[in-house]
Structures are given as C-alpha cells and as structure tokens.
Design a protein around this motif. Structure first.
Motif, PDB file in Angstrom:
ATOM      1  N   SER A 261       0.876  -1.179   0.000  1.00 36.90           N
ATOM      2  CA  SER A 261       0.000   0.000   0.000  1.00 36.90           C
ATOM      3  C   SER A 261       0.905   1.219   0.000  1.00 36.90           C
ATOM      4  CB  SER A 261      -0.940   0.000   1.202  1.00 36.90           C
ATOM      5  OG  SER A 261      -0.211   0.186   2.390  1.00 36.90           O
ATOM      6  N   VAL A 262       0.411   2.279  -0.598  1.00 39.74           N
ATOM      7  CA  VAL A 262       1.201   3.497  -0.729  1.00 39.74           C
ATOM      8  C   VAL A 262       0.302   4.697  -0.481  1.00 39.74           C
ATOM      9  CG1 VAL A 262       0.820   3.610  -3.227  1.00 39.74           C
ATOM     10  CG2 VAL A 262       2.762   4.805  -2.258  1.00 39.74           C
ATOM     11  N   GLN A 263       0.887   5.723   0.107  1.00 41.22           N
ATOM     12  CA  GLN A 263       0.168   6.963   0.361  1.00 41.22           C
ATOM     13  C   GLN A 263       1.113   8.119   0.110  1.00 41.22           C
ATOM     14  OE1 GLN A 263      -2.267   7.687   4.034  1.00 41.22           O
ATOM     15  NE2 GLN A 263      -0.565   9.049   4.503  1.00 41.22           N
ATOM     16  N   ILE A 264       0.612   9.132  -0.559  1.00 40.28           N
ATOM     17  CA  ILE A 264       1.361  10.383  -0.697  1.00 40.28           C
ATOM     18  C   ILE A 264       0.554  11.486  -0.032  1.00 40.28           C
ATOM     19  CG2 ILE A 264       2.583   9.757  -2.820  1.00 40.28           C
ATOM     20  CD1 ILE A 264       0.495  11.617  -4.290  1.00 40.28           C
ATOM     21  N   VAL A 265       1.237  12.498   0.398  1.00 38.33           N
ATOM     22  CA  VAL A 265       0.597  13.672   0.974  1.00 38.33           C
ATOM     23  C   VAL A 265       1.178  14.873   0.247  1.00 38.33           C
ATOM     24  CG1 VAL A 265       0.288  15.077   3.038  1.00 38.33           C
ATOM     25  CG2 VAL A 265       0.291  12.579   3.219  1.00 38.33           C
ATOM     26  N   GLY A 266       0.309  15.788  -0.161  1.00 37.48           N
ATOM     27  CA  GLY A 266       0.793  16.974  -0.848  1.00 37.48           C
ATOM     28  C   GLY A 266      -0.320  17.969  -1.087  1.00 37.48           C
ATOM     29  N   HIS A 267       0.074  19.117  -1.580  1.00 39.37           N
ATOM     30  CA  HIS A 267      -0.867  20.181  -1.885  1.00 39.37           C
ATOM     31  C   HIS A 267      -1.608  19.822  -3.168  1.00 39.37           C
ATOM     32  CE1 HIS A 267      -2.176  24.343  -2.872  1.00 39.37           C
ATOM     33  NE2 HIS A 267      -2.405  24.328  -1.571  1.00 39.37           N
ATOM     34  N   CYS A 268      -2.910  20.021  -3.176  1.00 38.03           N
ATOM     35  CA  CYS A 268      -3.770  19.646  -4.290  1.00 38.03           C
ATOM     36  C   CYS A 268      -4.333  20.908  -4.942  1.00 38.03           C
ATOM     37  CB  CYS A 268      -4.904  18.764  -3.762  1.00 38.03           C
ATOM     38  SG  CYS A 268      -6.019  18.150  -5.012  1.00 38.03           S
ATOM     39  N   GLU A 269      -4.244  20.975  -6.253  1.00 35.74           N
ATOM     40  CA  GLU A 269      -4.725  22.142  -6.997  1.00 35.74           C
ATOM     41  C   GLU A 269      -5.492  21.698  -8.233  1.00 35.74           C
ATOM     42  OE1 GLU A 269      -4.662  25.356  -6.411  1.00 35.74           O
ATOM     43  OE2 GLU A 269      -3.529  25.188  -4.561  1.00 35.74           O
ATOM     44  N   PRO A 270      -6.456  22.486  -8.684  1.00 33.87           N
ATOM     45  CA  PRO A 270      -7.125  22.186  -9.956  1.00 33.87           C
ATOM     46  C   PRO A 270      -6.105  22.262 -11.099  1.00 33.87           C
ATOM     47  CG  PRO A 270      -8.327  23.879  -8.733  1.00 33.87           C
ATOM     48  CD  PRO A 270      -7.023  23.672  -8.031  1.00 33.87           C
ATOM     49  N   VAL A 271      -6.248  21.394 -12.081  1.00 39.17           N
ATOM     50  CA  VAL A 271      -5.368  21.393 -13.251  1.00 39.17           C
ATOM     51  C   VAL A 271      -6.223  21.244 -14.506  1.00 39.17           C
ATOM     52  CG1 VAL A 271      -3.356  20.445 -12.043  1.00 39.17           C
ATOM     53  CG2 VAL A 271      -4.959  18.902 -13.172  1.00 39.17           C
ATOM     54  N   GLU A 272      -5.661  21.660 -15.615  1.00 37.54           N
ATOM     55  CA  GLU A 272      -6.280  21.438 -16.919  1.00 37.54           C
ATOM     56  C   GLU A 272      -5.324  20.532 -17.693  1.00 37.54           C
ATOM     57  OE1 GLU A 272      -9.085  21.155 -19.478  1.00 37.54           O
ATOM     58  OE2 GLU A 272      -9.369  22.387 -17.690  1.00 37.54           O
TER      59      GLU A 272
END
Length: 170
Positions: free
Chosen positions: A109-120
């Motif tokens: 199992s893997v998990q990342i944590v980070g800032h999430c932003e809308p993208v196109e």
C-alpha cells in the motif's frame, strides 16, 4: 563517536541508522527514493482514494489517477463535490494492490501527501486516463481534474517483496 550504550537520541542524525531516524530527519536522497517508489507504485494502479477533511471531519473519496512527471493527476466526478474539499488543501492519496495481487505475490500500500490544486490536463494526459464512466450516482459523468505534488510518502509491503521487485529504484 557514540558508544553502543549511548542512547540513540543523543547521537547526531548522521550517526543514527535510517531505521532510528524520525521521518523528518531522513536525508534528501532517502526522501527522494521513497517518493520515487511511491509514485512508481501509484502508476501501477488505476484508482485510489483521496483523504481530506470537510468542516474538520475526515472525508474519503475515489478517483482515477495518472502519473505525469512525478506528479499525480486525479480525475474525479464533479457531481460528488470531492473537488471542493480537495482543491487548495493538503490531501492524502493512497492506493494498493490488495485486491489485485496474485497468490504468493507481496501485498503493498502506498500513500502520498501533498498540496492539491485544480489542473487542466493536456489532450494527451486526458487520453492516459482512459474512458470515463457514463454515469456516477445516476448522473452523467462530468470530470474535474486535480493535481498533487507529493511532499511526503509512505510505502508498506509484506514479505520484503518490494525491496526485491524494485531494486533498480532502491
């Protein structure tokens, strides 16, 4: 030079073994390798779960993902509203092989944590997502795209299988 009797917390970060160091004290190379492995594993699956909070309560939603230049791009259904909670926030995103591992294959199992932003996403990136569902919860599917830049990652596996399978990364 510390002796074996000297407590680990009195040794410098360089003198402690990797296993003794808190996650924040790992070297940049160790963090980079962990993040590479995490992103590599995420790229081996199609779907995962994003975790964030709404009004201080935990929230878990599903997403289709692709990996582009060590960044995780998500495609989520607009009608579920997940994107409102994720965009502009720090999120956790995880996936695993628990339902797809063959008999005798190591589980991970893997998990990342980070800032999430809308993208196109570009047209080529949209193609990588593959076909979209026609409906979600009885409503026509309308996608929302988000991107996560991993800042922290965790990877867990059974039986040391990842170490053998990904020796080229480690």
């Amino acid at each position: 030079m510390p002796t074996d009797e000297q407590p680990a917390d009195e040794r410098s970060a360089d003198e402690r073994s990797t296993d003794e160091r808190p996650a924040g004290e790992r070297s940049a190379d160790e963090r980079s390798t962990d993040e590479q492995l995490a992103v590599e594993l995420i790229g081996r699956t199609d779907y995962g779960r994003v975790a964030t909070s709404i009004r201080a309560l935990p929230f878990l939603g599903f997403a289709r993902h692709i990996v582009v230049d060590a960044r995780v791009l998500l495609r989520m259904p607009r009608n579920c509203g997940y994107h409102h909670a994720c965009a502009g926030s720090v999120v956790a995103y995880g996936t695993d092989n628990l339902s797809s591992a063959r008999p005798g294959e190591s589980l991970w199992s893997v998990q990342i944590v980070g800032h999430c932003e809308p993208v196109e996403p570009t047209a080529a990136e949209r193609e990588l997502f593959g076909p979209a569902p026609r409906f979600v919860d009885g409503e026509p599917f309308e996608p929302v795209y988000l991107g996560i830049d991993p800042q922290f990652s965790t990877v867990h596996s059974t039986d040391g299988g990842l170490e053998r399978q990904f020796q080229h990364i480690l």
